[in-house]
Each structure stands twice: as structure tokens, then as C-alpha cells.
Design an enzyme around this catalytic site. Structure first.
Site, PDB file in Angstrom:
ATOM      1  CG  MET A   1      -1.974   1.002   1.052  1.00 40.78           C
ATOM      2  SD  MET A   1      -3.396   1.113   2.050  1.00 40.78           S
ATOM      3  CE  MET A   1      -3.821  -0.058   3.000  1.00 40.78           C
ATOM      4  CB  CYS A   2       3.383   2.948   0.200  1.00 42.86           C
ATOM      5  SG  CYS A   2       4.507   1.567   0.102  1.00 42.86           S
ATOM      6  N   GLY A   3       2.076   5.003   2.156  1.00 44.58           N
ATOM      7  CA  GLY A   3       1.519   6.343   2.248  1.00 44.58           C
ATOM      8  C   GLY A   3       2.598   7.335   1.879  1.00 44.58           C
TER       9      GLY A   3
END
Lengths: 295, 228
Positions: free
Chosen positions: A1-3
Site C-alpha cells: 500500500m504505502c503512504g
């Protein structure tokens, strides 16, 4: 995912608030990436001096030997597992050369006139605290919270990636043609320190800009040459840019006021910014390059 | 009116109180303060109530809605009103991707723009977007109506089944099996009704073009193999 998050201050008076604002944004994105986190801050620059953010267990003794070897002062500011070595810009090429030959185990996370770049394994709020982000001033910067998909959870695999002076990139997504691009860039003389696909994207932009492209032109070219899913936020000494792949697989939201431009994977990360209630809030369009430059 | 401040009350507690109304009728008018882009606000409602969200909401706002009217006084993230069954969801700002995805019924009104994949796999919902919509909107749409007062992005209605699309502005490109169709009186009446429900005035139905399925991809045909 990662932000991913990014903040570009137009109002110089707000620069002391940069660290707390970015730390807050990074912390909110923990849900999207709890494995590791990192950030790059474009902070104060002294004329003629060069900053190298490095990782090494005995950075101070290496710095002392380095100073002697290059015949120039090297000051060390330690921040947890990282240290910032400050030396005269005129000696930076020599310093890199000496470090590569005499201390190959030292990792240079990023270097330039203004950039400082920190990354570690762990929850984003803890990473921000370990490096003292809240106390940092800056004109712009980017951050990343990682949920690894393409390579291992290591400090080196965390973002941002820096492959050129005062350049850095954070990436949400995954690239499909990173192996062939990496081979091409290595043939062109680029060096990579990880197996990470995002480092290839950073290297690609560095290569384009070294060839004379502006940041915006390099990103336009990336739209043609990079295959896969990506939302990139990129920093240079004076600039800040955002681009999404043509399908826009990964989320993005931006806010702009008279004082700042901010980017985040989700709106939640923007709620603490001053003036957000009156900000222009928009979703960056697919395959369109958004770029801002400090005068 | 019941006021819930999300800076004090958690969103799970809010949703549980709203769910309770499905079997225990109670307060019909709710106002939610400080949503701050939180995800999954007012999801799974099943009661004839009105919920006003005073700000921006995150992902899946008002998802799976039945009967309720949910008004968002700001923007929404991905998947607003996804899988809605009935009721009304009104977004006063912009919507992110996949607005109204897979929804079976109800009315979704977006005052601003909706980004990519608006109405993807819609199954009966009516969507009115007062601004423009992004690429791949109404992808594999099966039933319902998508009305767009602005423009539509690339590949509108790709692989569409039976949904009807009305666009007032430019369509960047049509997806596979999506064609422009004649606007007949039954469509004018449908359009007029939806515009009126969405509070749109001063727009003539003849300003819209209708798009729908050419019905060439319904059943497998070897000549279409490259299009599937």
C-alpha cells in the site's frame, strides 16, 4: 500500500513550522505503511557548504579521517542512526571519492546543498521522533510510510530515495519494467544501492535531469518510459512535483493555499495544516505533471 | 437533531448508533462534526434518516446505504455510496475514484467533479455529477443511469451492458462497445426527472448526448476476441 506526503511552503515565515507539520502528516499515514518510514527535508543552506546524510556506526571517527584526507573541515551532526556531515562544497566530489574507497560500508542517504534525508524501520511516528523531525525547519520536503511489496523491509529499502544531489523521490505503487530500466541506467553510468523498484524511478529522473531536463520535463518523460503503478512526489533543491500514472491506481489528494502546497495519499493527512479549511483541495489528474518552484 | 462530534466520539461508535436505528426507530436527523477525512463514515445505514457530515469524508462514505439520506458538506474519498441499495447520497464537493461503484439503487448527487471509474459496475443506481468525471467511468455498467453535466474522461462506458449514460460536455473517448445513441422522449423524461431530483435548473435536456451499449460484446463471438 504505502503512504506518501509532501509539503512545499510558499510562505518563508512558516519554515520553522515545517518539521511539526510534516511529522503530523507522516504519523497519520501509519495505517498505509507501518513497516518503515523516511523523510527528506530541504532545510537551511549555508553558502559554499555541502551536507551529506550518512549511515554509519562510527560516523564521527570516519569524519575526522575524512577531514584529514581532503584537507578541509568536516562537522558531524548525529541524529540517531544517521549523521549529517557538513563540508565545503568545493571538496564534496573528493569526499565522495575518499569515502567510496576508504569507507565503503558507509551509506550516503542523500547529499546536496540543502537536503537532509532520514529513513528507518519502525512505525512512522517513532521514526520521526528518533530523528527529531519536529525540531527541523525547512522550505519543502517529502515523506513516506512503507508497506513493502517488491523488496525486503530494510532501512535501505525505505523511502525516500536520493540518486542525485538535492534530489529525492517517494513512490506509492510498483513498477513493472524496473529491471530493464535498471540495466539501461547502469549502462548509462548510474549506480544503485538497493534492489528497490522506486530507486530505479529516482535514478531515471536523475539521469534525465543530468541530461538537461527540468524536473517537469523529466517527469513527462517518465510517463512514457515507466510502466506500472505509481504516484511519485519528487523534491529538488528548489522544486517539488507530483505525477500519477495514466490509470491512477494509487490515491492522491492535494491542497493549495497562499502559504503552502501539500500532497498526501489521503485527505486525513492534510487536516492539521494551517488554512486547510479554506484551501483549494483537488485530486491530481492522471498522467499530468504538477510542479512548483521556489523563486 | 443528534449531533456527534468525531473529535470526541469514535466513528465505530457513530456507525453503531446509526445501525441501531435499523431495528429501533429513533432520531431522524443527525449531524456529524469534525469528520476530518475519516474512512467508512455512515456506512451500512438502513433507516429513513438524514445524516449531515460537516466536512470532508474519506473512503467508502455512505457505502451500502439503504433508505437514508447522507449529505457530505465537503469532498469524499474513494468509493462513496459503493453498493448503495436505496436512499440518497449528496456530496457537495468533489468525489474521488469509484463513486457509486456496484450500487444497486438510490440516487448519488455530486455537486463537483468525480474522478476515475465513477459508476464502475453500477447495477441500478442513478448518479448525477454536476461537474466532470474521470477515465473508465461506467466500466462494465449493468443498469442505472449516469448523468454528467460536464465532461467525461477516456474510455467512457467500456464494456457497458444496459446502463444509460447522459453527458452534456465532451467525451474524451468511448470505451469498447459504448456508442452514442438517439435521445428519445422517454430519455428526455428520465433526464428531466433526474436533473430535477438533483436540484439542477436552467439546463435543457437536449444539451445532453446519450451513450449506451452496442450489445456486441454480450455473448462471446470469436471475431470480438481481441476486445474482451
Amino acid at each position: 500500500m504505502c503512504g506518501i506526503v509532501g509539503l512545499f511552503l510558499k510562505n518563508k515565515a512558516m519554515e520553522p513550522q515545517f518539521g511539526p507539520l510534516l511529522a503530523e502528516m507522516l504519523g497519520v499515514m501509519t495505517d498505509r505503511g507501518p513497516d518503515s518510514a523516511g523523510f527528506a527535508v530541504y532545510g537551511e543552506k549555508a553558502p559554499g557548504s555541502w551536507k551529506m546524510t550518512v549511515r554509519h556506526d562510527h560516523a564521527a571517527s570516519v569524519a575526522a579521517a575524512l577531514a584529514q584526507a581532503i584537507g578541509a573541515p568536516v562537522t558531524v551532526t548525529a541524529r540517531d542512526s544517521h549523521s549529517v556531515l557538513t563540508l565545503p562544497e568545493t571538496h564534496q566530489a573528493l569526499a565522495r571519492e575518499w569515502l567510496a574507497a576508504n569507507c565503503p560500508e558507509m551509506t550516503i542517504c542523500g547529499d546536496g546543498r540543502s537536503i537532509e534525508l532520514y529513513k528507518e524501520i519502525g512505525l512512522p511516528a517513532q521514526v520521526a521522533d528518533r530523528f527529531g523531525l519536529r525540531a527541523m525547519a525547512g522550505s519543502h520536503g517529502i515523506g513516506h510510510t512503507r508497506m513493502a511489496t517488491e523488496s525486503a523491509v530494510t532501512t535501505a529499502g525505505a523511502h525516500p530515495f536520493s540518486t542525485g544531489p538535492d534530489q529525492c523521490l517517494v513512490h506509492n505503487g510498483s513498477l513493472s519494467n524496473h529491471a530493464s530500466l535498471r540495466r539501461m541506467l547502469i549502462r548509462e553510468g548510474m549506480h544503485f544501492s538497493t534492489d528497490n523498484d522506486s530507486e530505479v524511478a529516482a535514478g531515471y529522473l536523475t539521469w534525465k535531469m543530468a541530461g538537461g531536463a527540468t524536473l517537469a520535463q523529466a517527469l513527462e518523460a517518465a510517463l512514457t518510459d515507466l510502466d506500472g503503478f505509481y504516484t511519485f512526489v519528487v523534491g529538488t533543491e528548489t522544486g517539488f512535483a507530483v505525477v500519477r500514472d495514466p490509470i491512477s491506481c494509487k490515491p492522491a489528494v492535494m491542497a493549495e493555499t497562499d502559504d503552502l502546497v501539500a500532497f498526501a495519499s489521503e485527505y486525513r493527512a492534510l487536516t492539521g495544516l494551517p488554512g486547510i479549511a479554506g484551501a483549494s483541495i483537488f485530486e491530481p489528474e492522471p498522467a499530468r505533471v504538477y510542479a512548483w518552484e521556489h523563486a | 437533531m443528534e449531533v456527534v462530534d468525531l473529535s470526541v466520539t469514535g466513528k465505530t461508535a457513530l456507525n453503531q448508533r446509526l445501525h441501531h436505528l435499523a431495528h429501533h426507530p429513533g432520531e431522524a436527523h443527525w449531524r456529524v462534526l469534525n469528520p476530518d477525512g475519516q474512512h467508512s463514515l455512515a456506512v451500512g445505514l438502513d433507516a429513513p434518516i438524514t445524516v449531515e457530515i460537516a466536512g470532508h469524508a474519506g473512503y467508502y462514505c455512505a457505502g451500502m446505504n439503504k433508505q437514508a439520506t447522507v449529505i457530505v458538506e465537503g469532498n469524499v474519498g474513494v468509493g462513496v455510496a459503493e453498493n448503495m441499495m436505496s436512499g440518497t447520497v449528496h456530496v457537495r464537493g468533489d468525489a474521488s475514484q469509484a463513486a457509486g461503484a456496484t450500487a444497486h439503487g438510490g440516487l448519488l448527487i455530486i455537486d463537483g467533479n468525480a474522478s476515475a471509474r465513477c459508476g464502475i459496475s453500477m447495477k441500478g443506481i442513478n448518479i448525477v455529477v454536476k461537474g466532470s468525471i474521470g477515465h473508465m467511468s461506467a466500466f462494465m455498467a449493468q443498469a442505472g443511469t449516469l448523468v454528467v453535466l460536464g465532461d467525461a474522461g477516456d474510455a467512457l462506458g467500456d464494456s457497458i451492458y444496459e446502463a444509460r449514460i447522459y453527458v452534456r460536455g465532451q467525451v474524451q473517448s468511448q470505451g469498447a462497445d459504448c456508442i452514442a445513441k438517439e435521445l428519445r422522449d422517454e430519455h428526455r423524461a428520465e433526464l428531466a426527472s433526474l436533473l430535477s431530483q438533483a436540484g439542477v435548473t436552467g439546463v435543457a435536456v437536449d444539451e445532453f448526448r446519450r451513450y449506451g451499449s452496442a450489445r456486441n460484446l454480450y455473448s462471446f463471438h470469436v471475431d470480438n476476441a481481441s476486445q474482451y
